[in-house]
Every structure is written in structure tokens, then in C-alpha cells.
Design a protein around this motif. Structure first.
Motif, PDB file in Angstrom:
ATOM      1  N   ALA A 106       0.863  -1.187   0.000  1.00  0.00           N
ATOM      2  CA  ALA A 106       0.000   0.000   0.000  1.00  0.00           C
ATOM      3  C   ALA A 106       0.890   1.224   0.000  1.00  0.00           C
ATOM      4  CB  ALA A 106      -0.909  -0.011   1.222  1.00  0.00           C
ATOM      5  N   SER A 107       0.695   2.072  -1.000  1.00  0.00           N
ATOM      6  CA  SER A 107       1.586   3.214  -1.195  1.00  0.00           C
ATOM      7  C   SER A 107       1.068   4.506  -0.595  1.00  0.00           C
ATOM      8  CB  SER A 107       1.831   3.434  -2.692  1.00  0.00           C
ATOM      9  OG  SER A 107       2.338   2.274  -3.292  1.00  0.00           O
ATOM     10  N   SER A 108      -0.267   4.671  -0.569  1.00  0.00           N
ATOM     11  CA  SER A 108      -0.823   5.969  -0.208  1.00  0.00           C
ATOM     12  C   SER A 108      -2.217   5.789   0.382  1.00  0.00           C
ATOM     13  CB  SER A 108      -0.875   6.860  -1.458  1.00  0.00           C
ATOM     14  OG  SER A 108      -1.424   8.135  -1.178  1.00  0.00           O
ATOM     15  N   GLY A 161      -3.193  -6.361 -14.600  1.00  0.00           N
ATOM     16  CA  GLY A 161      -2.092  -7.151 -14.084  1.00  0.00           C
ATOM     17  C   GLY A 161      -1.269  -7.876 -15.129  1.00  0.00           C
ATOM     18  N   ARG A 162      -1.629  -7.753 -16.408  1.00  0.00           N
ATOM     19  CA  ARG A 162      -0.878  -8.465 -17.447  1.00  0.00           C
ATOM     20  C   ARG A 162       0.422  -7.768 -17.797  1.00  0.00           C
ATOM     21  NH1 ARG A 162      -4.821  -9.149 -22.369  1.00  0.00           N
ATOM     22  NH2 ARG A 162      -5.174  -6.944 -21.832  1.00  0.00           N
ATOM     23  N   LEU A 163       0.436  -6.433 -17.657  1.00  0.00           N
ATOM     24  CA  LEU A 163       1.616  -5.651 -17.982  1.00  0.00           C
ATOM     25  C   LEU A 163       2.122  -4.941 -16.733  1.00  0.00           C
ATOM     26  CD1 LEU A 163       0.390  -4.061 -21.349  1.00  0.00           C
ATOM     27  CD2 LEU A 163       1.859  -6.066 -21.056  1.00  0.00           C
ATOM     28  N   GLU A 164       3.383  -4.562 -16.773  1.00  0.00           N
ATOM     29  CA  GLU A 164       4.007  -3.894 -15.629  1.00  0.00           C
ATOM     30  C   GLU A 164       3.244  -2.617 -15.271  1.00  0.00           C
ATOM     31  OE1 GLU A 164       8.204  -1.624 -14.603  1.00  0.00           O
ATOM     32  OE2 GLU A 164       8.121  -3.090 -16.224  1.00  0.00           O
ATOM     33  N   SER A 165       3.001  -2.423 -13.972  1.00  0.00           N
ATOM     34  CA  SER A 165       2.341  -1.199 -13.525  1.00  0.00           C
ATOM     35  C   SER A 165       2.676  -0.940 -12.062  1.00  0.00           C
ATOM     36  CB  SER A 165       0.820  -1.282 -13.706  1.00  0.00           C
ATOM     37  OG  SER A 165       0.251  -2.209 -12.796  1.00  0.00           O
ATOM     38  N   PHE A 166       2.459   0.280 -11.627  1.00  0.00           N
ATOM     39  CA  PHE A 166       2.662   0.654 -10.229  1.00  0.00           C
ATOM     40  C   PHE A 166       1.814   1.888  -9.929  1.00  0.00           C
ATOM     41  CE2 PHE A 166       5.675   3.178 -12.622  1.00  0.00           C
ATOM     42  CZ  PHE A 166       5.653   4.422 -11.998  1.00  0.00           C
ATOM     43  N   VAL A 167       1.538   2.122  -8.655  1.00  0.00           N
ATOM     44  CA  VAL A 167       0.853   3.340  -8.227  1.00  0.00           C
ATOM     45  C   VAL A 167       1.614   3.927  -7.045  1.00  0.00           C
ATOM     46  CG1 VAL A 167      -1.428   2.680  -9.061  1.00  0.00           C
ATOM     47  CG2 VAL A 167      -0.740   2.052  -6.754  1.00  0.00           C
ATOM     48  N   THR A 168       1.582   5.256  -6.920  1.00  0.00           N
ATOM     49  CA  THR A 168       2.366   5.912  -5.877  1.00  0.00           C
ATOM     50  C   THR A 168       1.539   6.812  -4.972  1.00  0.00           C
ATOM     51  OG1 THR A 168       2.915   7.665  -7.460  1.00  0.00           O
ATOM     52  CG2 THR A 168       4.522   5.883  -7.188  1.00  0.00           C
ATOM     53  N   SER A 169       0.448   7.385  -5.470  1.00  0.00           N
ATOM     54  CA  SER A 169      -0.264   8.373  -4.662  1.00  0.00           C
ATOM     55  C   SER A 169      -1.730   8.424  -5.056  1.00  0.00           C
ATOM     56  CB  SER A 169       0.393   9.758  -4.851  1.00  0.00           C
ATOM     57  OG  SER A 169      -0.192  10.727  -4.009  1.00  0.00           O
ATOM     58  N   ILE A 170      -2.598   8.760  -4.081  1.00  0.00           N
ATOM     59  CA  ILE A 170      -4.037   8.856  -4.324  1.00  0.00           C
ATOM     60  C   ILE A 170      -4.567  10.145  -3.717  1.00  0.00           C
ATOM     61  CG2 ILE A 170      -4.636   7.567  -2.223  1.00  0.00           C
ATOM     62  CD1 ILE A 170      -6.969   6.310  -3.832  1.00  0.00           C
ATOM     63  N   PHE A 171      -5.561  10.733  -4.394  1.00  0.00           N
ATOM     64  CA  PHE A 171      -6.179  11.976  -3.924  1.00  0.00           C
ATOM     65  C   PHE A 171      -7.653  11.929  -4.319  1.00  0.00           C
ATOM     66  CE2 PHE A 171      -7.028  16.385  -3.200  1.00  0.00           C
ATOM     67  CZ  PHE A 171      -5.990  16.901  -2.439  1.00  0.00           C
ATOM     68  N   VAL A 230      -7.202   3.577  -0.193  1.00  0.00           N
ATOM     69  CA  VAL A 230      -5.799   3.167  -0.151  1.00  0.00           C
ATOM     70  C   VAL A 230      -5.382   2.734  -1.553  1.00  0.00           C
ATOM     71  CG1 VAL A 230      -4.090   1.642   0.879  1.00  0.00           C
ATOM     72  CG2 VAL A 230      -6.078   2.374   2.225  1.00  0.00           C
ATOM     73  N   ALA A 231      -4.272   3.267  -2.043  1.00  0.00           N
ATOM     74  CA  ALA A 231      -3.753   2.882  -3.361  1.00  0.00           C
ATOM     75  C   ALA A 231      -2.566   1.952  -3.187  1.00  0.00           C
ATOM     76  CB  ALA A 231      -3.336   4.114  -4.151  1.00  0.00           C
ATOM     77  N   GLY A 232      -2.481   0.936  -4.065  1.00  0.00           N
ATOM     78  CA  GLY A 232      -1.367   0.011  -3.982  1.00  0.00           C
ATOM     79  C   GLY A 232      -1.374  -1.002  -5.114  1.00  0.00           C
ATOM     80  N   VAL A 233      -0.602  -2.052  -4.933  1.00  0.00           N
ATOM     81  CA  VAL A 233      -0.526  -3.112  -5.946  1.00  0.00           C
ATOM     82  C   VAL A 233      -0.586  -4.470  -5.265  1.00  0.00           C
ATOM     83  CG1 VAL A 233       0.821  -1.744  -7.584  1.00  0.00           C
ATOM     84  CG2 VAL A 233       1.987  -3.197  -5.913  1.00  0.00           C
ATOM     85  N   GLU A 234      -0.873  -5.469  -6.075  1.00  0.00           N
ATOM     86  CA  GLU A 234      -0.886  -6.842  -5.615  1.00  0.00           C
ATOM     87  C   GLU A 234      -0.411  -7.724  -6.769  1.00  0.00           C
ATOM     88  OE1 GLU A 234      -3.828  -9.649  -2.917  1.00  0.00           O
ATOM     89  OE2 GLU A 234      -4.675  -8.036  -4.132  1.00  0.00           O
TER      90      GLU A 234
END
Length: 374
Positions: A282-284, A317-327, A294-298
Motif C-alpha cells: 500500500a503506497s498511499s 495485471g498483465r503488464l508492468e504497472s505501479f501506483v504511488t499516490s491517491i487523492f 488506499v492505493a497500492g498493488v498486488e
């Protein structure tokens, strides 16, 4: 006879009244006419005021409708081609001369002023409206990082670390949160009612001795309130706190423990990952009304956010991804991160509004922080 007298007396009374009224008019004369004219003007004035009032109400209502329909201003800070930048509604603002490596880690907007914190090489920096201030005590001798910024009552608070010690700066003056008996970092900062909350992590120099004799470093996710530390984990597995926010008396922290995305409310853990140990983080975290976002990845690449614990996927989820912040703004959910467009290619910087992706890779390679104002 009696009826006639009554009628005659009645007529006499009426005539008498009329005579007195006529005499009164004749005596008053001009004042009565002035009163009559004034009454006319007052009536006209009252009508005019009513018209103007209704016009004003319509004008204000129309302006309110315009405000509600107006698109907000979106600020995103990050790194573009190895250099610190921020993005304002599609326009890129460069923060350095783009000679040395730099990055922008966090952004905050207050009273029209834009605050960005980050790094130039190993130097912690704050930019206010593009003007640079160095935070290191001695840039030639110390290595520092500025990770998060918050503005409260015209005071600027910045969380980070220097020479491996978690700290925050208030208007440029540093306050240590730990000492050199461990390594630590302050990743996120929030100020509420004058209290300073910082989320981060700490590694203890007394390692875990495993059955086979090997050693493992202890990692603690934690937060500090006005300098007092509170551990969120016991150090038995890798953990860290990435983001903190306050809502009333409640303290919310988002992070990771044992490769699981989770958040803590007043120290109580809530696991978000559906499968244990599957690369969740969980990033943010953001609280809006009674809702917790809550933003994040699994599973490493499945980017998502959770609303009150319920997952909403923004990638497949098939391709590379990431998240860093949520507003969250006006019930719209904004998330920044990145997603690859083709297999084998790196992630392209993006932001999602209610799940719809916008590619901003031409401006930023890695977006780190988002802030939105009306």
C-alpha cells in the motif's frame, strides 16, 4: 318615523365624516401630497431592491454552478528523464538546471504557493515556487533525502532522513526522530491541530537469529507523534509505513508487512491483500468523509485501490504497472503511477480518474505525488 330618523342621523354622520375628512385634506394640503408621492417612491424603491436581490441570487447561484462544474487544477510531482519536475494540468515545470540527477518526491499547494521537495544527488531540497532551498546541515558531509511536505498555518514541514536518521524539518530547522543506534527513514508527514505525525520505518541493529544460525534484520513500520515513536509491527518480517493521514482523532497509516498491502487505524491492522505474500504493498492513503481510500498493488503488477477495504482494479495485471499516490476531490478518485503499453516495455507515467487512464509519460517518467486544488 323612527327608521327615517335613524337613516337621517346616519346620513348626517356620514356627511359629518366626509366634511371632517375634506377639512383635514385642506388643512394638511401639501404635506399629504408629499406623503402620497413619497409612498409612490418607496414602493418603486422596494420593487427595485427586490429585482436587484433576485438578480444577485441568480448571479451567485450561477457562479456556484460554474464553480462546481469547473475542472480542478492537478499538480503531479516526480521525475522526468532523470530530473525533478512537476506537472500542472499538462504543463511541465522544470525545477533544476537538469545537469545533476534529481527527483521531486512530494508536492503541496497552499494559498497559491507550490511547494515541492526532493533531491539533487544526495542533497535534500525544497522548492517554493521554483526557488530552491537546501535542507542538509552540510551537503559536503551528509547525505539526505526529502520525502514528504505539508503546510500548516504558514509553517512548512518536510519529512525525510539524513545520514540514515529519520527526521523532519520545520521551516528549515531539523528535528531528529531517531538516533544512530538504528537506521530509519521518515516517509510521510501530516499536521493536525498543531500535532506533527510522521510515518516511516526503522531497522534495528539487533537482528533476528534464525534456527539455522543465519541473521535477519528487523524492520519496523512505525509512526511518530510529536517525536514520540509508536511501532506498528513487531519487526519479525519486512515492513514499512509509506503514508499517513489524520481524520479527527483517528490516525491512518498505509504500508506493507510481509509482502502484504495493509493499513492501520489507530494501530489496529487491516490486511488488504487477497493472497498472503504475493507482492502486495500500500503506497498511499486518503480519507474523505467516512470513506477510506488506499492505493497500492498486488501480485507485483496488479494496480488497484481499495475503498473501505473493497478492491477496485485500475489495471488487469498483465503488464508492468505501479501506483504511488491517491487523492480524492469532489468524490472523484485520482491515482498516479505508471503502466506499460506493450509487453517488455517499461511503465509509462499515468494518472487515473475514476479508473480512466491518462498517459503523461511525455512529461514525467515516474510520478511520485499528486495534489489537487479547485
Amino acid at each position: 318615523m323612527t327608521n327615517r330618523l335613524r337613516a337621517k342621523n346616519r346620513d348626517c354622520k356620514l356627511s359629518s365624516c366626509m366634511i371632517r375628512f375634506i377639512i383635514a385634506i385642506d388643512i394638511l394640503g401639501e404635506p399629504m401630497r408629499l406623503f402620497t408621492n413619497a409612498a409612490k417612491y418607496i414602493s418603486l424603491y422596494t420593487v427595485l431592491i427586490s429585482v436587484l436581490f433576485l438578480a444577485r441570487v441568480n448571479l451567485v447561484t450561477g457562479d456556484a454552478k460554474t464553480q462546481s462544474n469547473r475542472e480542478p487544477t492537478i499538480y503531479i510531482a516526480g521525475e522526468g528523464r532523470g530530473f525533478a519536475r512537476y506537472w500542472k494540468n499538462g504543463k511541465t515545470v522544470k525545477l533544476t538546471d537538469e545537469v545533476r540527477f534529481s527527483t521531486a518526491n512530494s508536492i503541496y499547494v497552499s494559498n497559491g504557493d507550490v511547494y515541492v521537495v526532493g533531491n539533487i544527488d544526495d542533497t535534500a531540497v525544497c522548492w517554493k515556487n521554483g526557488n530552491e532551498t537546501i535542507l542538509n546541515a552540510d551537503p559536503s558531509k551528509t547525505k539526505a533525502s526529502a520525502n514528504s511536505v505539508y503546510v500548516y498555518s504558514n509553517d512548512v514541514y518536510i519529512a525525510g532522513c539524513e545520514n540514515g536518521i529519520a527526521k523532519y524539518w520545520k521551516n528549515g530547522v531539523s528535528i531528529n526522530l531517531s538516533d544512530n543506534t538504528s537506521r530509519s527513514s521518515a516517509n510521510s508527514i501530516f499536521v493536525s491541530n498543531g500535532d506533527v505525525y510522521v510515518a516511516g520505518c526503522e531497522t534495528n541493529f539487533s537482528p533476528i537469529i534464525k534456527k539455522d544460525g543465519s541473521r535477519r534484520t528487523r524492520y519496523y513500520a512505525k509512526y511518530w507523534k510529536n517525536g514520540v515513536a509508536y511501532n506498528l509491527t513487531d519487526g519479525s518480517s519486512f515492513s514499512l509505513a509509506n503514508s499517513i493521514t489524520i481524520d479527527g482523532k483517528d490516525i491512518y497509516v498505509a504500508g506493507i508487512e510481509n509482502l502484504n498491502a495493509k493499513y492501520w487505524k489507530n494501530g489496529e491492522p487491516f490486511i488488504l491483500s487477497t493472497s498472503s505474500g504475493q507482492g502486495g504493498r500500500a503506497s498511499s492513503i486518503f480519507v474523505s468523509g467516512s470513506d477510506i481510500y488506499v492505493a497500492g498493488v498486488e501480485f507485483l503488477y496488479l494496480s488497484k485501490y481499495w475503498k473501505n477495504g473493497v478492491a477496485v482494479h485500475i489495471t488487469d495485471g498483465r503488464l508492468e504497472s505501479f501506483v504511488t499516490s491517491i487523492f480524492v476531490f469532489n468524490d472523484d478518485v485520482y491515482i498516479i503511477g505508471g503502466e506499460s503499453d506493450y509487453p517488455g516495455y517499461g511503465s509509462s507515467a499515468s494518472f487515473w480518474k475514476n479508473g480512466k487512464r491518462t498517459n503523461i509519460g511525455y512529461s514525467l517518467n515516474k510520478p511520485n505525488s499528486i495534489f489537487i486544488v479547485p
